[in-house]
Scaffold this motif. Structure first.
Motif, PDB file in Angstrom:
ATOM      1  N   THR A 217      69.599  49.302 143.022  1.00  0.00           N
ATOM      2  CA  THR A 217      70.550  48.279 143.375  1.00  0.00           C
ATOM      3  C   THR A 217      71.989  48.449 142.574  1.00  0.00           C
ATOM      4  O   THR A 217      72.056  49.038 141.593  1.00  0.00           O
ATOM      5  CB  THR A 217      70.156  46.809 143.015  1.00  0.00           C
ATOM      6  N   SER A 242      74.781  48.131 149.103  1.00  0.00           N
ATOM      7  CA  SER A 242      73.963  47.304 148.140  1.00  0.00           C
ATOM      8  C   SER A 242      74.702  46.014 147.776  1.00  0.00           C
ATOM      9  O   SER A 242      74.194  44.962 147.878  1.00  0.00           O
ATOM     10  CB  SER A 242      73.368  48.055 147.005  1.00  0.00           C
ATOM     11  N   TRP A 246      73.800  41.311 147.996  1.00  0.00           N
ATOM     12  CA  TRP A 246      73.514  40.493 146.956  1.00  0.00           C
ATOM     13  C   TRP A 246      74.588  39.455 146.749  1.00  0.00           C
ATOM     14  O   TRP A 246      75.801  39.818 147.000  1.00  0.00           O
ATOM     15  CB  TRP A 246      73.206  41.271 145.751  1.00  0.00           C
ATOM     16  N   TRP A 251      72.629  41.532 141.865  1.00  0.00           N
ATOM     17  CA  TRP A 251      72.013  43.114 141.783  1.00  0.00           C
ATOM     18  C   TRP A 251      71.727  43.484 140.506  1.00  0.00           C
ATOM     19  O   TRP A 251      70.788  44.418 140.194  1.00  0.00           O
ATOM     20  CB  TRP A 251      72.839  43.903 142.402  1.00  0.00           C
ATOM     21  N   GLY A 254      68.086  42.748 140.058  1.00  0.00           N
ATOM     22  CA  GLY A 254      67.504  42.783 141.040  1.00  0.00           C
ATOM     23  C   GLY A 254      66.267  43.610 141.490  1.00  0.00           C
ATOM     24  O   GLY A 254      65.813  43.526 142.632  1.00  0.00           O
ATOM     25  N   ASN A 290      69.176  42.132 150.277  1.00  0.00           N
ATOM     26  CA  ASN A 290      68.716  42.744 148.618  1.00  0.00           C
ATOM     27  C   ASN A 290      68.663  44.143 148.958  1.00  0.00           C
ATOM     28  O   ASN A 290      67.500  44.695 148.337  1.00  0.00           O
ATOM     29  CB  ASN A 290      67.478  41.910 148.281  1.00  0.00           C
TER      30      ASN A 290
END
Length: 600
Positions: A217, A242, A246, A251, A254, A290
């Motif tokens: 992430t 990524s 989030w 993240w 994450g 996510n």
């Protein structure tokens, strides 16, 4: 379930028939079926052996020939390695390594016992297991629970080098093996239940120097992703793929951990692995897809750069880690010979992809009980192409915090967890140990504190409907059609790794402690023997002085056996597994033993 015959014109090449530009010594040894030099049997993760002395006609005569006690009473996952006349055996924490002389009934040649801080034990999720050693360039590699990576001289056990891969005080631990590729050692990390931001790291085999690290992430530069060249389902993933999925800086905690198995295709020069659940388990607290948790990654082992990705469970609401093995075979599919990647995900779908391009070819349920999603959208013109179609009834986010969503199938431990499947080029089938288990799941709000649990859900588990109370099946799977060919019910989840051989048999172990052998074509049981403890280890085979042996570690534990292993009694403990597997107490007890079998 339905049985079918062999295909008349099966055209198939097993992917472990590799060119010489992989790690030369290791590759030559992998191609020798008389040894077992890598946990997965080969780089392709097929767990197939060409040995056939033990076969469908004589396996009923199999007999234990010698045993070895490991001296540790927790879950024993993974398998021994055999290099020449030496067997290397590992244990759960404290991760002892034994070198045993096969010429002298397993006499201990050397023993390595790490001095680890026992405070790492309560930080480890789901037992103190370790999935085994690796070998390359005359060294045996151990990734300890405390994330210390150790290179041991294979002849003497002397430490060549060590390096620390993580920090247990933050919740970073290890349960996995490592993969030697060329001059590098690929290493993952655990800790998704502690809000760890997880990664894969490549170390120099000879020195332990860190070469590259790729996070699951965060920013593209730290994911080792080129937004214009890295693709998902044939399309560039774009900048900040990524970060955009989030909320804020979530993240950084994450998850997306990398504690599963790794495979390697030297023709593509790509390594393949999966990432785990996003943190926290409460989906309400982390809106978005996510990325790139729950994802298959294909990476260049030299640079770490990702060629393609595929997220199987966007915005996971059930803890369906995507870390299970990526199996590499070449088969004819949809009228064309293709390099395939086959993956049996925790979420209950069996996936077949083109491993060169990441194209999704098949995605079907490999347990009919799976209900959290009706299907995976396979319409390439759809906006939801490649995504699971979630049933709102089993959505833990839609139902809300502090609401107990009932009857979700599979349970969080998945239709299959890390216990690896096997593949036979003789039948073209995959042999899959499975869990036939469902759950109730209640999310609750949780705050992040480094080194403290960051789960945010209460679970309970139980046998899925339609199985007469059985909690597992051992199945044969056609990955080209996405169909179960035959299925064998088991009282408990099948938590051991399978082994297929040229003798037309498949081995697996049960949580009660049975080693079983079945006919690879029909599933007919041909042999069983009850070892001293439940089997969650992976069956392996080798020859010594021209005779074939089969070996397996027994020692109940792992997630399914955590109640027994850790002495837990609260039904909701062990992230919901203790109550579901309480009956195991009636069938087996703790142990730590290697049992070696042969035909007299």
């Amino acid at each position: 379930m339905k049985k079918t015959g062999l295909w008349a014109a099966l055209s198939l090449v097993v992917a472990w028939a590799l060119p010489a530009h992989a790690n030369d010594e290791l590759q030559k040894m992998i191609q020798d079926p008389n040894q077992w030099v890598i946990q997965t049997g080969d780089y392709a993760n097929t767990r197939y052996s060409k040995l056939d002395q033990i076969n469908a006609s004589n396996v009923g005569k199999l007999t234990p020939t010698w045993t070895f006690s490991t001296g540790v009473l927790r879950g024993h996952e993974g398998s021994p390695l055999v290099i020449g006349d030496v067997m290397y055996v590992h244990t759960p924490f404290p991760n002892i390594v034994y070198a045993l002389d096969l010429n002298d009934d397993g006499r201990i040649i050397w023993k390595y016992e790490p001095r680890q801080d026992p405070s790492v034990i309560p930080v480890m999720c789901c037992d103190t297991v370790n999935r085994g050693l690796a070998y390359a360039d005359g060294m045996v590699f151990l990734h300890q629970a405390d994330t210390t990576l150790v290179a041991l001289d294979a002849k003497t056990g002397k430490v060549a080098w060590t390096v620390v891969n993580g920090d247990p005080k933050k919740g970073e631990t290890n349960t996995a093996t490592v993969l030697p590729v060329k001059d590098k050692l690929l290493v993952g990390i655990s800790g998704g239940e502690y809000g760890v931001r997880c990664h894969v790291t490549a170390y120099d085999i000879k020195t332990g120097k860190r070469i590259w690290r790729a996070y699951s992430t965060g920013p593209d530069s730290e994911l080792l992703i080129d937004p214009e060249k890295t693709t998902e389902l044939g399309k560039p993933i774009g900048k900040d793929s990524s970060l955009k999925t989030w909320q804020g800086d979530q993240w950084q905690t994450g998850g997306g951990c990398t504690w599963g198995w790794y495979s390697y295709d030297p023709q593509q020069n790509l390594v393949y692995y999966g990432t785990g659940n996003p943190s926290t388990w409460n989906p309400k607290q982390r809106p978005g897809d996510n990325k790139w948790s729950m994802t298959i990654f294909a990476r260049d082992p030299d640079t770490g750069m990702a060629k393609w990705v595929y997220q199987m469970t966007p915005h996971d609401e059930w803890d369906y880690d995507g870390v299970n093995e990526m199996m590499l075979v070449d088969q004819e599919i949809q009228g064309q010979q293709r390099p395939l990647l086959v993956h049996f995900d925790r979420n209950g779908f069996g996936y077949t992809l083109d491993r060169a391009t990441g194209e999704l070819l098949v995605a079907e349920k490999y347990d009919p009980a799976v209900n959290w999603a009706s299907k995976v959208d396979m319409d390439k013109n759809s906006k939801t192409y490649g995504r699971p179609i979630v049933d709102a009834k089993y959505s833990t986010e839609q139902n809300g915090e502090d609401v107990n969503t009932k009857g979700i199938c599979p349970a969080a431990l998945g239709t299959k967890d890390q216990q690896p499947a096997s593949f036979s080029p003789k039948t073209g089938l995959f042999y899959v140990p499975t869990n036939h288990v469902c759950m109730d799941y209640e999310p609750f709000r949780v705050s992040y504190t480094p080194g403290q649990p960051y789960v945010g859900a209460t679970l309970s588990m139980y046998a899925a409907p339609g199985g007469n109370g059985n909690m597992g099946n051992f199945i044969a799977w056609d990955a080209r059609e996405g169909k179960i060919v035959w299925s064998l019910p088991e009282r408990f989840s099948v938590w051991s790794g399978a082994l297929a051989t040229a003798g037309d048999i498949v081995f697996y172990g049960t949580l009660e402690g049975y080693l079983k052998a079945v006919d690879a074509k029909t599933g007919k049981e041909l042999y069983k023997f009850k070892t001293p403890s439940g089997i969650i280890g992976n069956v392996m085979t080798y020859t010594h002085k021209g005779k074939q042996y089969v070996a397996v570690l027994s020692g109940v534990g792992g997630w399914a056996g955590i109640g027994l292993a850790a002495g837990l009694t609260d039904p909701n403990a062990g992230l919901g597994a203790v109550g579901g597997y309480a009956a195991l107490n009636d069938y087996t007890a703790l142990g730590g033993q290697l049992t070696v079998f042969a035909i007299p």
